[in-house]
Design a protein around this motif. Structure first.
Motif, PDB file in Angstrom:
ATOM      1  N   GLU A   1       0.844  -1.202   0.000  1.00  0.00           N
ATOM      2  CA  GLU A   1       0.000   0.000   0.000  1.00  0.00           C
ATOM      3  C   GLU A   1       0.879   1.252   0.000  1.00  0.00           C
ATOM      4  O   GLU A   1       1.842   1.342   0.756  1.00  0.00           O
ATOM      5  N   GLY A   2       0.540   2.207  -0.853  1.00  0.00           N
ATOM      6  CA  GLY A   2       1.300   3.455  -0.900  1.00  0.00           C
ATOM      7  C   GLY A   2       0.628   4.574  -0.131  1.00  0.00           C
ATOM      8  O   GLY A   2       1.080   5.722  -0.159  1.00  0.00           O
ATOM      9  N   ASP A   3      -0.444   4.254   0.588  1.00  0.00           N
ATOM     10  CA  ASP A   3      -1.199   5.283   1.296  1.00  0.00           C
ATOM     11  C   ASP A   3      -0.437   5.756   2.536  1.00  0.00           C
ATOM     12  O   ASP A   3       0.251   4.973   3.192  1.00  0.00           O
ATOM     13  N   GLU A   4      -0.569   7.010   2.852  1.00  0.00           N
ATOM     14  CA  GLU A   4       0.024   7.574   4.064  1.00  0.00           C
ATOM     15  C   GLU A   4      -1.108   7.867   5.049  1.00  0.00           C
ATOM     16  O   GLU A   4      -1.903   8.793   4.840  1.00  0.00           O
ATOM     17  N   PRO A   5      -1.228   7.078   6.138  1.00  0.00           N
ATOM     18  CA  PRO A   5      -2.363   7.279   7.069  1.00  0.00           C
ATOM     19  C   PRO A   5      -2.344   8.638   7.751  1.00  0.00           C
ATOM     20  O   PRO A   5      -3.394   9.141   8.171  1.00  0.00           O
ATOM     21  N   ALA A   6      -1.170   9.234   7.870  1.00  0.00           N
ATOM     22  CA  ALA A   6      -1.092  10.534   8.550  1.00  0.00           C
ATOM     23  C   ALA A   6      -1.817  11.625   7.778  1.00  0.00           C
ATOM     24  O   ALA A   6      -2.113  12.691   8.336  1.00  0.00           O
ATOM     25  N   TYR A   7      -2.117  11.391   6.479  1.00  0.00           N
ATOM     26  CA  TYR A   7      -2.862  12.393   5.719  1.00  0.00           C
ATOM     27  C   TYR A   7      -4.219  12.660   6.357  1.00  0.00           C
ATOM     28  O   TYR A   7      -4.692  13.799   6.417  1.00  0.00           O
ATOM     29  N   THR A   8      -4.874  11.593   6.814  1.00  0.00           N
ATOM     30  CA  THR A   8      -6.239  11.729   7.330  1.00  0.00           C
ATOM     31  C   THR A   8      -6.335  11.487   8.829  1.00  0.00           C
ATOM     32  O   THR A   8      -7.302  11.898   9.460  1.00  0.00           O
ATOM     33  N   GLN A   9      -5.362  10.787   9.428  1.00  0.00           N
ATOM     34  CA  GLN A   9      -5.387  10.497  10.866  1.00  0.00           C
ATOM     35  C   GLN A   9      -4.025  10.834  11.483  1.00  0.00           C
ATOM     36  O   GLN A   9      -3.306   9.965  11.972  1.00  0.00           O
ATOM     37  N   PRO A  10      -3.625  12.125  11.467  1.00  0.00           N
ATOM     38  CA  PRO A  10      -2.271  12.478  11.928  1.00  0.00           C
ATOM     39  C   PRO A  10      -2.026  12.173  13.399  1.00  0.00           C
ATOM     40  O   PRO A  10      -0.963  11.660  13.759  1.00  0.00           O
ATOM     41  N   LEU A  11      -2.976  12.468  14.287  1.00  0.00           N
ATOM     42  CA  LEU A  11      -2.759  12.254  15.716  1.00  0.00           C
ATOM     43  C   LEU A  11      -2.704  10.763  16.037  1.00  0.00           C
ATOM     44  O   LEU A  11      -1.857  10.302  16.808  1.00  0.00           O
ATOM     45  N   GLN A  12      -3.631   9.991  15.444  1.00  0.00           N
ATOM     46  CA  GLN A  12      -3.636   8.549  15.684  1.00  0.00           C
ATOM     47  C   GLN A  12      -2.361   7.899  15.142  1.00  0.00           C
ATOM     48  O   GLN A  12      -1.787   7.007  15.770  1.00  0.00           O
ATOM     49  N   SER A  13      -1.876   8.362  14.012  1.00  0.00           N
ATOM     50  CA  SER A  13      -0.645   7.820  13.432  1.00  0.00           C
ATOM     51  C   SER A  13       0.547   8.070  14.345  1.00  0.00           C
ATOM     52  O   SER A  13       1.419   7.198  14.501  1.00  0.00           O
ATOM     53  N   ASP A  14       0.604   9.264  14.978  1.00  0.00           N
ATOM     54  CA  ASP A  14       1.694   9.554  15.912  1.00  0.00           C
ATOM     55  C   ASP A  14       1.643   8.609  17.107  1.00  0.00           C
ATOM     56  O   ASP A  14       2.685   8.111  17.564  1.00  0.00           O
ATOM     57  N   LEU A  15       0.422   8.348  17.626  1.00  0.00           N
ATOM     58  CA  LEU A  15       0.281   7.435  18.771  1.00  0.00           C
ATOM     59  C   LEU A  15       0.737   6.023  18.415  1.00  0.00           C
ATOM     60  O   LEU A  15       1.403   5.355  19.201  1.00  0.00           O
ATOM     61  N   ILE A  16       0.384   5.575  17.222  1.00  0.00           N
ATOM     62  CA  ILE A  16       0.748   4.216  16.793  1.00  0.00           C
ATOM     63  C   ILE A  16       2.257   4.088  16.640  1.00  0.00           C
ATOM     64  O   ILE A  16       2.863   3.111  17.077  1.00  0.00           O
ATOM     65  N   ARG A  17       2.881   5.113  16.037  1.00  0.00           N
ATOM     66  CA  ARG A  17       4.336   5.061  15.841  1.00  0.00           C
ATOM     67  C   ARG A  17       5.084   5.048  17.166  1.00  0.00           C
ATOM     68  O   ARG A  17       6.151   4.445  17.289  1.00  0.00           O
ATOM     69  N   ALA A  18       4.529   5.723  18.168  1.00  0.00           N
ATOM     70  CA  ALA A  18       5.197   5.808  19.466  1.00  0.00           C
ATOM     71  C   ALA A  18       4.964   4.569  20.330  1.00  0.00           C
ATOM     72  O   ALA A  18       5.656   4.371  21.331  1.00  0.00           O
ATOM     73  N   HIS A  19       3.997   3.720  19.955  1.00  0.00           N
ATOM     74  CA  HIS A  19       3.637   2.573  20.783  1.00  0.00           C
ATOM     75  C   HIS A  19       4.494   1.359  20.422  1.00  0.00           C
ATOM     76  O   HIS A  19       4.723   1.087  19.247  1.00  0.00           O
ATOM     77  N   PRO A  20       4.997   0.616  21.437  1.00  0.00           N
ATOM     78  CA  PRO A  20       5.782  -0.590  21.137  1.00  0.00           C
ATOM     79  C   PRO A  20       4.940  -1.599  20.354  1.00  0.00           C
ATOM     80  O   PRO A  20       3.716  -1.689  20.538  1.00  0.00           O
ATOM     81  N   THR A  21       5.587  -2.385  19.517  1.00  0.00           N
ATOM     82  CA  THR A  21       4.870  -3.400  18.752  1.00  0.00           C
ATOM     83  C   THR A  21       4.509  -4.583  19.658  1.00  0.00           C
ATOM     84  O   THR A  21       5.047  -4.719  20.771  1.00  0.00           O
ATOM     85  N   VAL A  22       3.642  -5.430  19.163  1.00  0.00           N
ATOM     86  CA  VAL A  22       3.274  -6.633  19.918  1.00  0.00           C
ATOM     87  C   VAL A  22       4.508  -7.490  20.168  1.00  0.00           C
ATOM     88  O   VAL A  22       4.703  -8.036  21.264  1.00  0.00           O
ATOM     89  N   GLY A  23       5.375  -7.619  19.141  1.00  0.00           N
ATOM     90  CA  GLY A  23       6.596  -8.407  19.300  1.00  0.00           C
ATOM     91  C   GLY A  23       7.498  -7.853  20.382  1.00  0.00           C
ATOM     92  O   GLY A  23       8.078  -8.607  21.177  1.00  0.00           O
ATOM     93  N   GLN A  24       7.623  -6.515  20.433  1.00  0.00           N
ATOM     94  CA  GLN A  24       8.452  -5.890  21.451  1.00  0.00           C
ATOM     95  C   GLN A  24       7.880  -6.113  22.852  1.00  0.00           C
ATOM     96  O   GLN A  24       8.607  -6.438  23.790  1.00  0.00           O
ATOM     97  N   LEU A  25       6.557  -5.942  22.979  1.00  0.00           N
ATOM     98  CA  LEU A  25       5.912  -6.129  24.283  1.00  0.00           C
ATOM     99  C   LEU A  25       6.075  -7.565  24.778  1.00  0.00           C
ATOM    100  O   LEU A  25       6.372  -7.813  25.945  1.00  0.00           O
ATOM    101  N   TRP A  26       5.876  -8.508  23.891  1.00  0.00           N
ATOM    102  CA  TRP A  26       5.978  -9.914  24.272  1.00  0.00           C
ATOM    103  C   TRP A  26       7.438 -10.286  24.595  1.00  0.00           C
ATOM    104  O   TRP A  26       7.700 -11.002  25.572  1.00  0.00           O
TER     105      TRP A  26
END
Length: 482
Positions: A1-26
Motif C-alpha cells: 500500500e502506498g497510502d500515508e495514514p497521517a494524511y487523514t489520521q495524523p494524531l492517531q498515526s503519531d500514537l501508533i508510531r510511538a507505541h511498542p509493537t506486539v513483538g516488542q511487548l511480548w
C-alpha cells in the motif's frame, strides 16, 4: 500500500508510531520473566526477518512451472484403493466394540448391529457404514483423519454416529479413535455456524499437515455459501497464487427432494466454474462404494488438491444404492459407470442419457426403453473424457446424447458440461438437455411442484420427444423457504 495514514489520521498515526509493537511487548515480558534473554529475542527477530527476506527474494525469480503444472488424471486414478476383506472385517468389528462399562442407546446399538450383519456376500453396506470403513482403513494405513462441521459427530441425517454417548453418564466413546495405534489420530468435532472461520482454519490445517486427511462437512449444502471467500481465494486459487497445496475435502449434502430452495443445492455450478489447471477435484458419487474409494484415493494420493463431493440425503439408506463388501475389497473408483444392462444392448441403443448422483435412481426406477442406456458421470472435474469416449465408441448405433439433471439449466453441471460434452461426442450426434429451465431460485417451494417437475425431467430424458416445463407458478411457490 502506498497510502500515508497521517494524511487523514495524523494524531492517531503519531500514537501508533510511538507505541511498542506486539513483538516488542511480548519479548520484554519474556525477558522480564526470565524465560529468555534480550539476545535470544533479538536472534529470533533476525531469524524471522531473514526468512521473510529469503522468501521475498525467491518470489522475484522464475515461476515454478513444475509446481503449477496440471496433474494427469491417470496418476490419481491408478492408485489402489481396495482393502482386503479380512482387514475390513477386523476394523468393522472394532467399530462395533466398546467397554463393558459403556452403555450406548439400545435402539442405536441395534441399528449399529446391522453393520455386522451386512458384511457378508448379501451386501447392504450403506453410506455411513462405508464412510466408517474408509476412515478405519485409512487409519490402519497410518494416516490421521481430522473431521469438522455442523453435527458431524452424529451426522445431520443421523447416519454417521462416529461418537456414541452413554445413556447413563452422557460420556462419549469414539470407536475410530481406537484404530491405528498411537502414531495416528482421529479427530472429530462439531463446529459452530461460522463457516468462513471454520473452513479457513481447516484449509490452513490441511496445508500444514499434508499427512492427514482433513474434511469439513456442511450440515446442508447451502451452508457452504458463507464460506465462499475461503473457496474463491484459497481452495481454488492457492496453487496459482502461492504454489501451495491443500488436500481439504468438502462434503456438501445436495439433492432435490421437495424440501424447498434452501437445503436443496450445494451450488455445484460454482465449483465447476472455478475449476481449471487441475486446481480441484469435483465428484458427485452415486453409491457408498464410490464414496469409499474416493476417500481412500484422497488420503493416499501425493497429488494433493481439494476434493469437492456432492453428498446425498435420500441415498443414505436407499436399498438400491447400497454396496457389497466385495465392492470395497476388489473395486475401485469409477469416473464413469455404464448402464448395468449396457453390455447386452450396445448395438441397439440410440439414446445415451448421462447424469450424476441422485437422479440416476429416479431414472432407474422407471422402465428404461430398449433403445436407451443410462450412464453415470461420477467425476465431473477433471472431465473424464477418455472414459466417456471409450463408452461412446462401444454404443455403435447412437444418434443422441442427453444430459439429465434435476437442477435448473443455469445451475448444476449443464453450463459447464455442455461445451466439454460436445468436444467428447463430436459433431455427428445430437446433444440434448433434460432438466429444469433456468430459474432464479434453486428449487420449487412446494412438494407437489417439485414432484411434477421431477417426473417431467425423467420422462423427458427417457422419451424421444422432449417435454417442455410445466406452467410457470407464482414467485411465492418457487421461492418459499422450507
Amino acid at each position: 500500500e502506498g497510502d500515508e495514514p497521517a494524511y487523514t489520521q495524523p494524531l492517531q498515526s503519531d500514537l501508533i508510531r510511538a507505541h511498542p509493537t506486539v513483538g516488542q511487548l511480548w519479548g520484554d515480558k519474556l525477558v522480564a520473566d526470565g524465560v529468555v534473554t534480550a539476545a535470544d529475542v533479538a536472534a529470533a527477530e533476525r531469524a524471522v526477518a531473514d526468512r521473510l527476506q529469503r522468501l521475498f527474494d525467491s518470489s522475484k525469480g522464475e515461476a515454478d512451472v513444475g509446481k503449477l503444472a496440471s496433474v494427469p488424471d491417470e496418476v490419481v486414478t491408478s492408485l489402489v484403493t481396495s482393502v482386503r476383506q479380512d482387514l475390513l472385517q477386523s476394523v468393522n468389528e472394532a467399530l462395533l466394540t466398546w467397554p463393558d462399562t459403556f452403555h450406548p442407546h439400545p435402539r442405536l446399538a441395534k441399528q449399529l448391529e446391522r453393520r455386522r450383519d451386512v458384511m457378508d456376500t448379501a451386501g447392504g453396506i450403506d453410506w455411513g457404514h462405508a464412510e466408517s470403513l474408509a476412515f478405519a482403513s485409512i487409519l490402519a494405513d497410518g494416516i490421521s483423519v481430522r473431521f469438522t462441521g455442523q453435527d458431524v459427530e452424529r451426522g445431520t441425517f443421523s447416519h454417521r454416529h462416529a461418537v456414541l454417548h452413554d445413556v447413563t453418564t452422557g460420556q462419549g466413546w469414539t470407536p475410530l479413535q481406537h484404530i491405528g495405534g498411537e502414531t495416528v489420530a482421529f479427530e472429530i468435532y462439531n463446529s459452530p455456524l461460522s463457516e468462513t472461520a471454520v473452513m479457513g482454519f481447516e484449509y490452513g490445517f490441511s496445508v500444514a499437515t499434508p499427512g492427514t486427511l482433513t474434511l469439513w462437512e456442511a450440515q446442508f449444502g447451502d451452508f457452504v455459501n458463507v464460506a465462499q471467500p475461503i473457496i474463491d481465494q484459497f481452495l481454488a486459487a492457492d496453487r496459482a497464487k502461492w504454489a501451495q497445496d491443500s488436500g481439504l475435502v468438502l462434503l456438501l449434502p445436495h439433492g432435490y427432494e421437495g424440501q424447498g430452495p434452501e437445503h436443496s443445492s450445494a451450488r455445484l455450478e460454482r465449483f465447476l466454474q472455478l475449476a481449471a489447471e487441475s486446481n480441484l477435484r469435483i465428484a458427485y458419487p452415486s453409491n457408498p462404494a464410490q464414496y469409499f474409494h474416493l476417500l481412500r484415493r484422497q488420503a493416499l494420493t501425493r497429488s494433493r488438491r481439494p476434493l469437492i463431493l456432492m453428498q446425498p440425503k435420500s441415498l443414505l439408506r436407499l436399498q438400491q444404492a447400497m454396496c457389497r463388501l466385495s465392492d470395497l475389497s476388489e473395486g475401485a473408483f469409477h469416473p464413469v459407470i455404464d448402464d448395468p444392462a449396457g453390455a447386452s444392448k450396445r448395438g441397439t441403443v440410440t439414446r445415451l442419457v448421462l447424469c450424476s448422483g441422485k437422479l440416476y435412481y429416479d431414472l432407474a426406477a422407471k422402465e428404461i426403453p430398449a433403445d436407451v442406456a443410462v450412464v453415470r458421470v461420477e467425476e465431473l472435474y477433471p472431465w473424464p473424457n477418455a472414459h466417456l469416449t471409450g463408452l461412446l465408441d462401444a454404443y455403435t448405433a447412437l444418434r443422441e446424447v442427453v444430459w439429465a439433471q434435476e437442477e435448473p439449466k443455469n445451475q448444476g453441471a449443464w453450463t459447464w458440461v455442455a461445451t466439454r460434452l460436445r468436444a467428447t461426442v463430436g459433431n455427428t450426434l445430437t446433444i440434448r438437455y433434460a432438466g429444469r429451465p433456468e430459474r432464479a431460485s434453486t428449487a420449487e417451494g412446494y412438494t407437489q411442484a417439485h414432484t411434477e417437475e421431477q417426473a417431467r425431467i425423467v420422462a423427458d430424458a427417457l422419451s424421444a420427444v422432449p417435454r417442455g416445463p410445466g406452467p410457470r407458478r407464482s414467485s411465492s411457490v418457487l421461492t418459499r423457504r422450507s
